[in-house]
Design an enzyme around this catalytic site. Structure first.
Site, PDB file in Angstrom:
ATOM      1  N   THR A 132      -2.606  54.093 -23.128  1.00  0.00           N
ATOM      2  CA  THR A 132      -1.562  55.072 -22.842  1.00  0.00           C
ATOM      3  C   THR A 132      -2.127  56.482 -22.694  1.00  0.00           C
ATOM      4  O   THR A 132      -3.180  56.800 -23.257  1.00  0.00           O
ATOM      5  CB  THR A 132      -0.539  55.050 -23.998  1.00  0.00           C
ATOM      6  OG1 THR A 132       0.363  56.126 -23.857  1.00  0.00           O
ATOM      7  CG2 THR A 132      -1.211  55.194 -25.359  1.00  0.00           C
ATOM      8  N   ASP A 133      -1.356  57.332 -22.013  1.00  0.00           N
ATOM      9  CA  ASP A 133      -1.747  58.753 -21.912  1.00  0.00           C
ATOM     10  C   ASP A 133      -1.508  59.494 -23.233  1.00  0.00           C
ATOM     11  O   ASP A 133      -1.994  60.612 -23.418  1.00  0.00           O
ATOM     12  CB  ASP A 133      -0.994  59.448 -20.770  1.00  0.00           C
ATOM     13  CG  ASP A 133       0.525  59.423 -20.910  1.00  0.00           C
ATOM     14  OD1 ASP A 133       1.049  58.834 -21.886  1.00  0.00           O
ATOM     15  OD2 ASP A 133       1.205  60.002 -20.037  1.00  0.00           O
ATOM     16  N   GLU A 134      -0.746  58.870 -24.163  1.00  0.00           N
ATOM     17  CA  GLU A 134      -0.411  59.580 -25.410  1.00  0.00           C
ATOM     18  C   GLU A 134      -1.636  59.821 -26.284  1.00  0.00           C
ATOM     19  O   GLU A 134      -1.583  60.643 -27.195  1.00  0.00           O
ATOM     20  CB  GLU A 134       0.664  58.806 -26.186  1.00  0.00           C
ATOM     21  CG  GLU A 134       1.942  58.673 -25.401  1.00  0.00           C
ATOM     22  CD  GLU A 134       3.171  58.379 -26.257  1.00  0.00           C
ATOM     23  OE1 GLU A 134       3.101  58.487 -27.484  1.00  0.00           O
ATOM     24  OE2 GLU A 134       4.205  58.050 -25.660  1.00  0.00           O
ATOM     25  N   TYR A 158       1.833  55.857 -33.518  1.00  0.00           N
ATOM     26  CA  TYR A 158       1.611  54.973 -32.359  1.00  0.00           C
ATOM     27  C   TYR A 158       0.363  55.388 -31.585  1.00  0.00           C
ATOM     28  O   TYR A 158      -0.541  54.582 -31.347  1.00  0.00           O
ATOM     29  CB  TYR A 158       2.842  54.985 -31.440  1.00  0.00           C
ATOM     30  CG  TYR A 158       2.550  54.461 -30.044  1.00  0.00           C
ATOM     31  CD1 TYR A 158       2.281  53.113 -29.841  1.00  0.00           C
ATOM     32  CD2 TYR A 158       2.524  55.316 -28.937  1.00  0.00           C
ATOM     33  CE1 TYR A 158       1.989  52.619 -28.558  1.00  0.00           C
ATOM     34  CE2 TYR A 158       2.243  54.841 -27.662  1.00  0.00           C
ATOM     35  CZ  TYR A 158       1.973  53.499 -27.480  1.00  0.00           C
ATOM     36  OH  TYR A 158       1.678  53.020 -26.215  1.00  0.00           O
ATOM     37  N   LYS A 162      -3.290  53.529 -30.905  1.00  0.00           N
ATOM     38  CA  LYS A 162      -3.780  53.209 -29.558  1.00  0.00           C
ATOM     39  C   LYS A 162      -5.137  53.882 -29.332  1.00  0.00           C
ATOM     40  O   LYS A 162      -6.039  53.296 -28.723  1.00  0.00           O
ATOM     41  CB  LYS A 162      -2.777  53.663 -28.482  1.00  0.00           C
ATOM     42  CG  LYS A 162      -1.502  52.850 -28.398  1.00  0.00           C
ATOM     43  CD  LYS A 162      -1.703  51.388 -28.050  1.00  0.00           C
ATOM     44  CE  LYS A 162      -2.127  51.174 -26.608  1.00  0.00           C
ATOM     45  NZ  LYS A 162      -2.136  49.716 -26.260  1.00  0.00           N
TER      46      LYS A 162
HETATM   47  P1  NAD Z   1       6.501  46.068 -25.316  1.00  0.00           P
HETATM   48  O1  NAD Z   1       6.747  46.568 -26.690  1.00  0.00           O
HETATM   49  O2  NAD Z   1       7.636  45.943 -24.371  1.00  0.00           O
HETATM   50  O3  NAD Z   1       5.815  44.624 -25.390  1.00  0.00           O
HETATM   51  C1  NAD Z   1       4.787  44.329 -26.299  1.00  0.00           C
HETATM   52  C2  NAD Z   1       4.558  42.810 -26.283  1.00  0.00           C
HETATM   53  O4  NAD Z   1       3.472  42.532 -27.193  1.00  0.00           O
HETATM   54  C3  NAD Z   1       5.762  42.001 -26.771  1.00  0.00           C
HETATM   55  O5  NAD Z   1       5.965  40.895 -25.931  1.00  0.00           O
HETATM   56  C4  NAD Z   1       5.367  41.549 -28.169  1.00  0.00           C
HETATM   57  O6  NAD Z   1       5.951  40.322 -28.570  1.00  0.00           O
HETATM   58  C5  NAD Z   1       3.844  41.438 -28.026  1.00  0.00           C
HETATM   59  N1  NAD Z   1       3.143  41.583 -29.307  1.00  0.00           N
HETATM   60  C6  NAD Z   1       3.332  42.547 -30.246  1.00  0.00           C
HETATM   61  N2  NAD Z   1       2.521  42.334 -31.303  1.00  0.00           N
HETATM   62  C7  NAD Z   1       1.797  41.234 -31.015  1.00  0.00           C
HETATM   63  C8  NAD Z   1       0.770  40.527 -31.705  1.00  0.00           C
HETATM   64  N3  NAD Z   1       0.349  40.913 -32.927  1.00  0.00           N
HETATM   65  N4  NAD Z   1       0.227  39.445 -31.121  1.00  0.00           N
HETATM   66  C9  NAD Z   1       0.647  39.029 -29.889  1.00  0.00           C
HETATM   67  N5  NAD Z   1       1.629  39.649 -29.215  1.00  0.00           N
HETATM   68  C10 NAD Z   1       2.182  40.740 -29.762  1.00  0.00           C
HETATM   69  O7  NAD Z   1       5.360  46.993 -24.740  1.00  0.00           O
HETATM   70  P2  NAD Z   1       5.144  47.524 -23.237  1.00  0.00           P
HETATM   71  O8  NAD Z   1       5.971  48.718 -23.037  1.00  0.00           O
HETATM   72  O9  NAD Z   1       5.234  46.378 -22.316  1.00  0.00           O
HETATM   73  O10 NAD Z   1       3.628  48.022 -23.335  1.00  0.00           O
HETATM   74  C11 NAD Z   1       2.550  47.113 -23.062  1.00  0.00           C
HETATM   75  C12 NAD Z   1       1.234  47.843 -23.255  1.00  0.00           C
HETATM   76  O11 NAD Z   1       1.169  48.953 -22.381  1.00  0.00           O
HETATM   77  C13 NAD Z   1       1.042  48.411 -24.662  1.00  0.00           C
HETATM   78  O12 NAD Z   1      -0.290  48.246 -25.033  1.00  0.00           O
HETATM   79  C14 NAD Z   1       1.390  49.891 -24.520  1.00  0.00           C
HETATM   80  O13 NAD Z   1       0.686  50.658 -25.454  1.00  0.00           O
HETATM   81  C15 NAD Z   1       0.908  50.147 -23.108  1.00  0.00           C
HETATM   82  N6  NAD Z   1       1.602  51.229 -22.387  1.00  0.00           N
HETATM   83  C16 NAD Z   1       2.973  51.242 -22.310  1.00  0.00           C
HETATM   84  C17 NAD Z   1       3.601  52.234 -21.566  1.00  0.00           C
HETATM   85  C18 NAD Z   1       5.106  52.297 -21.440  1.00  0.00           C
HETATM   86  O14 NAD Z   1       5.630  53.276 -20.905  1.00  0.00           O
HETATM   87  N7  NAD Z   1       5.853  51.292 -21.876  1.00  0.00           N
HETATM   88  C19 NAD Z   1       2.830  53.210 -20.911  1.00  0.00           C
HETATM   89  C20 NAD Z   1       1.442  53.160 -21.019  1.00  0.00           C
HETATM   90  C21 NAD Z   1       0.837  52.148 -21.739  1.00  0.00           C
HETATM   91  O1  DAU Z   2       3.397  57.970 -22.210  1.00  0.00           O
HETATM   92  C1  DAU Z   2       3.284  56.585 -22.325  1.00  0.00           C
HETATM   93  C2  DAU Z   2       4.162  56.097 -23.447  1.00  0.00           C
HETATM   94  O2  DAU Z   2       5.500  56.191 -22.986  1.00  0.00           O
HETATM   95  C3  DAU Z   2       3.842  54.681 -23.891  1.00  0.00           C
HETATM   96  O3  DAU Z   2       2.540  54.642 -24.418  1.00  0.00           O
HETATM   97  C4  DAU Z   2       4.843  54.206 -24.951  1.00  0.00           C
HETATM   98  O4  DAU Z   2       4.587  52.856 -25.284  1.00  0.00           O
HETATM   99  C5  DAU Z   2       6.243  54.344 -24.379  1.00  0.00           C
HETATM  100  O5  DAU Z   2       7.188  53.988 -25.358  1.00  0.00           O
HETATM  101  C6  DAU Z   2       6.496  55.770 -23.888  1.00  0.00           C
HETATM  102  O6  DAU Z   2       6.570  56.685 -25.012  1.00  0.00           O
HETATM  103  P1  DAU Z   2       7.682  57.841 -25.088  1.00  0.00           P
HETATM  104  O7  DAU Z   2       7.867  58.214 -26.497  1.00  0.00           O
HETATM  105  O8  DAU Z   2       7.368  58.929 -24.109  1.00  0.00           O
HETATM  106  O9  DAU Z   2       8.941  56.999 -24.505  1.00  0.00           O
HETATM  107  P2  DAU Z   2      10.482  56.959 -24.951  1.00  0.00           P
HETATM  108  O10 DAU Z   2      11.214  56.180 -23.911  1.00  0.00           O
HETATM  109  O11 DAU Z   2      10.640  56.544 -26.374  1.00  0.00           O
HETATM  110  O12 DAU Z   2      10.928  58.487 -24.852  1.00  0.00           O
HETATM  111  C7  DAU Z   2      10.783  59.210 -23.637  1.00  0.00           C
HETATM  112  C8  DAU Z   2      11.207  60.642 -23.928  1.00  0.00           C
HETATM  113  O13 DAU Z   2      12.624  60.669 -24.182  1.00  0.00           O
HETATM  114  C9  DAU Z   2      10.547  61.247 -25.170  1.00  0.00           C
HETATM  115  O14 DAU Z   2      10.288  62.621 -24.938  1.00  0.00           O
HETATM  116  C10 DAU Z   2      11.605  61.083 -26.263  1.00  0.00           C
HETATM  117  C11 DAU Z   2      12.909  61.177 -25.491  1.00  0.00           C
HETATM  118  N1  DAU Z   2      14.028  60.382 -26.044  1.00  0.00           N
HETATM  119  C12 DAU Z   2      13.811  59.064 -26.324  1.00  0.00           C
HETATM  120  C13 DAU Z   2      14.833  58.285 -26.838  1.00  0.00           C
HETATM  121  C14 DAU Z   2      14.587  56.825 -27.172  1.00  0.00           C
HETATM  122  C15 DAU Z   2      15.279  60.956 -26.208  1.00  0.00           C
HETATM  123  O15 DAU Z   2      15.471  62.158 -25.920  1.00  0.00           O
HETATM  124  N2  DAU Z   2      16.287  60.176 -26.703  1.00  0.00           N
HETATM  125  C16 DAU Z   2      16.110  58.874 -27.045  1.00  0.00           C
HETATM  126  O16 DAU Z   2      17.094  58.237 -27.535  1.00  0.00           O
END
Ligand code: NAD
Ligand code: DAU
Length: 353
Positions: A132-134, A158, A162
């Site tokens: 992630t970019d975080e 988180y 990561k």
């Molecule tokens: P998600 O939470 O939707 O899915 C995570 C999956 O991992 C689930 O299916 C869960 O059952 C599985 N999992 C969790 N713990 C596990 C374990 N111990 N063993 C096996 N499986 C397990 O997550 P996502 O949003 O699809 O993100 C996927 C990846 O991409 C993550 O590594 C996250 O850090 C990264 N990422 C997400 C975003 C985003 O915006 N969602 C952005 C950048 C990077």
């Molecule tokens: O940047 C990549 C990341 O983006 C991933 O690594 C994470 O897995 C993914 O969850 C996401 O993180 P964020 O914290 O940015 O996503 P989220 O959807 O939780 O929130 C997006 C923005 O919106 C953040 O600034 C918080 C805000 N927010 C979120 C929720 C859930 C609100 O204002 N209200 C809300 O109820």
């Protein structure tokens, strides 16, 4: 075949579905099925012989060893993680377990397996770590976007876990020669995203007449990328990314949270108008996320320069597809919004009002 971890989650499942449509190679999908993993997302490939699902925890070394020696994948794509920042603030232990210990366990298993491969297969093998970019921390308004050389400065439990996993992956490449490659991506959105995240939460709450909770002043900025574009980037990095390198993936779509919520409301006003008023009327400002990062932005030029990847979707086209998908798939949302999800909503939002 390739092995995907976390392939029942949001991005992993989108990746598996795209892969099975585009490629002839099989996928071994290894997922623990936490609250975020849903086999319902994979219904359309349930009887596809190219999709093999194994319920396993990446922290379970013995289970991973068996899967590797049975299926002999040519690559591991590591998506599995605890992924929600707010949950990491409420309970960081699970994040340390899966994101740090789990990635370590997977690397150990991958290294042992990789050493058994013949020379040419060792050269071709890849461990692709999805991150992630975080990990780069928070930008001010006038800072340049994160590049691959931006120093790590994670701010939430988180992102700290990561970052730790990224460092372990790097070390296994540098020290043991495991052919690793890492992607650091910005915020994804699209079909099958769990409704704890901003965009699906806002769509769901809007349609049920509930408040649309905006943290703080709503001026935090994220760089939004449609999930299909992220999956395409990962396919490119798997095919042609250089071992030992990291690649930033982003959408060139910086938006404030309030702009995102407005865009969703305006689309819903057009596609499923209320009897009176706008969905914007439901917006409610609530207490901020502790340690809330102000701005993320990704410089994705390396990926474009080296591998020719560019996002296909603009925010406008991607959000339109996304809102329409949620309107067309209420059954999927009902299925994932279980008792556990309702408990989470109470825990996270009750204290914010
Ligand atoms: P998600 O939470 O939707 O899915 C995570 C999956 O991992 C689930 O299916 C869960 O059952 C599985 N999992 C969790 N713990 C596990 C374990 N111990 N063993 C096996 N499986 C397990 O997550 P996502 O949003 O699809 O993100 C996927 C990846 O991409 C993550 O590594 C996250 O850090 C990264 N990422 C997400 C975003 C985003 O915006 N969602 C952005 C950048 C990077
Ligand atoms: O940047 C990549 C990341 O983006 C991933 O690594 C994470 O897995 C993914 O969850 C996401 O993180 P964020 O914290 O940015 O996503 P989220 O959807 O939780 O929130 C997006 C923005 O919106 C953040 O600034 C918080 C805000 N927010 C979120 C929720 C859930 C609100 O204002 N209200 C809300 O109820």
């Amino acid at each position: 075949m390739i092995l995907v971890t976390g392939g029942a989650g949001f991005i992993g499942a989108n990746f598996v579905l795209d892969w099975l449509t585009a490629a002839s190679e099989a996928v071994l999908n290894v997922d623990k099925l936490t609250y975020a993993g849903n086999l319902g997302t994979l219904k359309s490939v349930q009887s596809d012989p190219k999709h093999i699902f194994a319920r396993a925890d990446i922290c379970d070394r013995a289970a991973i060893d068996v899967l590797l020696s049975q299926h002999k994948p040519r690559a591991i794509l590591h998506f599995a993680a605890e992924s929600h920042v707010d949950r990491s603030i409420h309970g960081p232990a699970e994040f340390v377990q899966t994101n740090v210990v789990g990635t370590f366990t997977l690397l150990e298993a991958a290294l042992a397996y990789w050493k058994t491969l013949p020379g040419a297969d060792q050269m071709a093998f890849r461990f692709l770590h999805v991150s992630t970019d975080e990990v780069f921390g928070s930008l001010s308004a006038n800072d340049a976007p994160f590049s691959e050389t931006t120093p790590y400065a994670p701010n939430s439990p988180y992102s700290a876990t990561k970052a730790a996993s990224d460092h372990l992956v790097r070390a296994y490449g540098h020290t043991y020669g495991l052919p690793v490659v890492t992607t650091n991506c910005s915020n994804n959105y699209g079909p099958y995203q769990f409704p704890e995240k901003l965009i699906p939460l806002v769509i769901g709450n809007a349609l049920s007449g509930k408040p649309l909770p905006v943290y703080g002043d709503g001026q935090n900025i994220r760089d939004w990328l449609y999930v299909g574009d992220h999956c395409a980037a990962i396919r490119e990095v798997l095919a042609r990314g250089r071992p030992g390198e990291t690649y930033n993936v982003g959408g060139w779509n910086e938006k404030t949270n309030l702009d995102v919520v407005h865009a969703v409301c305006d689309l819903l006003d057009r596609l499923k108008a209320k009897a009176s008023g706008s969905y914007r009327d439901q917006i409610t400002f609530v207490a901020d996320r502790p340690g809330h990062d102000r701005r993320y932005a990704i410089d994705a030029r390396k990926l474009e320069r080296e591998l020719g990847w560019k996002p296909a979707e603009t925010f406008e086209t991607g959000i339109d597809k996304t809102v329409r998908w949620y309107l067309d798939n209420p059954a999927w949302v009902d299925e994932v919004a279980s008792g556990e999800y309702r408990k989470w909503v109470e825990a996270n939002y009750a204290q914010r009002v």
